[in-house]
Write an enzyme that holds these catalytic residues in place. Structure first.
Site, short mmCIF file in Angstrom:
data_model
loop_
_atom_site.label_atom_id
_atom_site.label_comp_id
_atom_site.label_asym_id
_atom_site.label_seq_id
_atom_site.Cartn_x
_atom_site.Cartn_y
_atom_site.Cartn_z
N ASP A 275 0.30 -2.03 4.51
CA ASP A 275 1.52 -1.24 4.73
C ASP A 275 2.71 -2.16 5.03
OD1 ASP A 275 -0.08 0.99 4.50
OD2 ASP A 275 0.16 1.66 6.58
N GLU B 248 -4.28 3.72 -8.19
CA GLU B 248 -5.47 4.41 -7.67
C GLU B 248 -5.52 5.82 -8.21
OE1 GLU B 248 -6.27 4.75 -3.40
OE2 GLU B 248 -7.90 6.17 -3.86
N GLU C 167 0.89 -0.34 -4.69
CA GLU C 167 -0.31 0.48 -4.88
C GLU C 167 0.15 1.93 -4.91
OE1 GLU C 167 -4.01 2.69 -3.30
OE2 GLU C 167 -2.01 2.61 -2.44
N ASP D 52 -0.95 6.27 -5.73
CA ASP D 52 -2.04 7.26 -5.79
C ASP D 52 -1.68 8.33 -6.81
OD1 ASP D 52 -3.74 6.35 -3.47
OD2 ASP D 52 -1.85 6.67 -2.42
N HIS E 221 -0.62 10.84 -1.96
CA HIS E 221 -1.92 10.40 -1.47
C HIS E 221 -2.87 11.55 -1.16
CE1 HIS E 221 -4.85 9.28 1.65
NE2 HIS E 221 -4.97 8.18 0.92
N LYS F 106 -6.70 9.14 -7.45
CA LYS F 106 -7.10 9.79 -6.20
C LYS F 106 -7.83 11.09 -6.51
CE LYS F 106 -6.28 8.66 -2.46
NZ LYS F 106 -7.26 7.80 -1.75
N HIS G 104 0.82 -1.21 0.00
CA HIS G 104 0.00 0.00 0.00
C HIS G 104 0.86 1.27 0.00
CE1 HIS G 104 -2.64 2.86 2.45
NE2 HIS G 104 -3.32 2.66 1.32
N ARG G 105 0.83 2.00 -1.10
CA ARG G 105 1.69 3.18 -1.32
C ARG G 105 3.17 2.78 -1.22
NH1 ARG G 105 -1.38 7.05 3.15
NH2 ARG G 105 -3.46 6.19 2.81
O1 G3P Z 1 -6.01 0.54 -2.30
C1 G3P Z 1 -6.99 1.01 -1.46
C2 G3P Z 1 -6.52 2.07 -0.50
O2 G3P Z 1 -5.35 2.68 -0.99
C3 G3P Z 1 -7.56 3.07 -0.26
O3 G3P Z 1 -7.27 3.96 0.73
O4 G3P Z 1 -6.85 6.24 1.44
O5 G3P Z 1 -4.99 4.63 1.33
O6 G3P Z 1 -5.92 5.56 -0.73
P1 G3P Z 1 -6.21 5.15 0.67
CA CA Z 2 -4.47 4.46 -2.26
#
Ligand code: G3P
Ligand code: CA
Length: 276
Positions: free
Chosen positions: A267, A142, A68, A70, A83, A144, A41-42
């Site tokens: 994470d 993603e 992942e 943004d 993000h 955003k 995640h990120r």
């Molecule tokens: O991949 C889903 C997740 O990234 C969504 O939440 O706020 O971290 O972008 P957020």
């Molecule tokens: Ca995200």
């Protein structure tokens, strides 16, 4: 009833009522865990500054299946990875992403907030990340807050097409968003690329809503608090997969693993695959 018994009963009840109560007691084996796509995640955000090359390189090193990212857009039209819709939390600057030029964004320090060893990390562009990681690791892209950036769907689609990442044989790219209308548009622009919707709203998980979503999306990606075996089974019966987020504890990773989701967005890539 004694105080200890009362506390014990209370804890047992809260465990029973928690989403984790649906998980089985047995530990999954490493082989079983590998059935789940491990999405960093990120990047490997627990250990390096989110949405930077340091975090993405670490995710590759930790053998995650996907990073992942943004995607947003600078004032002068460059697609960048960050993000929040302001730079305040993750850089040494202030202001809205869309109010700053690429030169201004690029000059910011996007690493020091996480630790001095990351000083000098910069905000990456979407295109440089595609070029750096294409073929090395999958990418959950993603979009955003795309409503802030009119036309961003066409720009993301174009960047993917230029790199042949819009082809069906490439299963390691996915485009997702909380903005469902934007994802309908992406499905039209990139009919062969898997599309995902992200939600923490239970209203999106009704049968009627899922049916509508399944007309353009391939993935239904809910917050882990929404995940049940019943929801997963409905999502699967409509031909969609499920990726759930955001894992920040081993307990949550184990819960999602036992539910049988298709991807765990975390994470901590090491919570999803303990070999790392
Ligand atoms: O991949 C889903 C997740 O990234 C969504 O939440 O706020 O971290 O972008 P957020
Ligand atoms: Ca995200």
């Amino acid at each position: 009833m004694s105080k200890n018994l009362l506390i014990g009963t209370g804890m047992a009840l809260s465990l029973l009522l928690s989403p984790f109560s649906q998980a089985f007691a047995e530990e999954p084996t490493t082989g079983e865990r590998k059935q789940v796509e491990n999405v960093a995640h990120r990047g490997a955000t627990a250990y390096a500054p989110e949405n930077t090359i340091a975090a993405f390189d670490l995710a590759v090193e930790m053998k995650a299946d996907y990073i992942e990212i943004d995607v947003q857009r600078s004032k002068d039209g460059k697609l960048v990875l960050i993000h929040d819709t302001t730079v305040d939390r993750t850089t040494d600057g202030t202001g809205k992403v869309g109010d700053l030029t690429f030169e201004q964004l690029r000059s910011l320090d996007a690493g020091s907030w996480k630790g001095e060893q990351f000083a000098g990390e910069s905000i990456p562009t979407f295109e440089e990340i595609l070029d750096r990681y294409q073929g090395k690791i999958g990418i959950f892209i993603e979009m955003k807050s795309p409503e802030l950036y009119p036309g961003i769907e066409e720009e993301v689609a174009e960047a993917l097409k230029e790199r042949n990442l819009d082809k069906p044989q490439n299963e390691k790219i996915l485009v997702q968003s909380f903005n469902f209308e934007s994802m309908k548009k992406m499905d039209e622009l990139l009919p062969k690329v898997p599309i995902g919707v992200i939600t923490s709203n239970p209203a999106d998980a009704t049968l009627e809503s899922l049916q509508e979503i399944s007309t353009y999306a391939d993935w239904f990606n809910p917050h882990y608090g929404m995940v049940t075996e019943e929801l997963l089974s409905q999502v699967h019966s409509m031909g969609m997969k499920m990726g759930s987020w955001t894992v920040r504890s081993q307990e949550t990773a184990d819960f999602l693993f036992e539910m049988g989701v298709d991807a765990i967005i975390s994470d901590y890539p090491d919570y999803v695959d303990p070999r790392n």
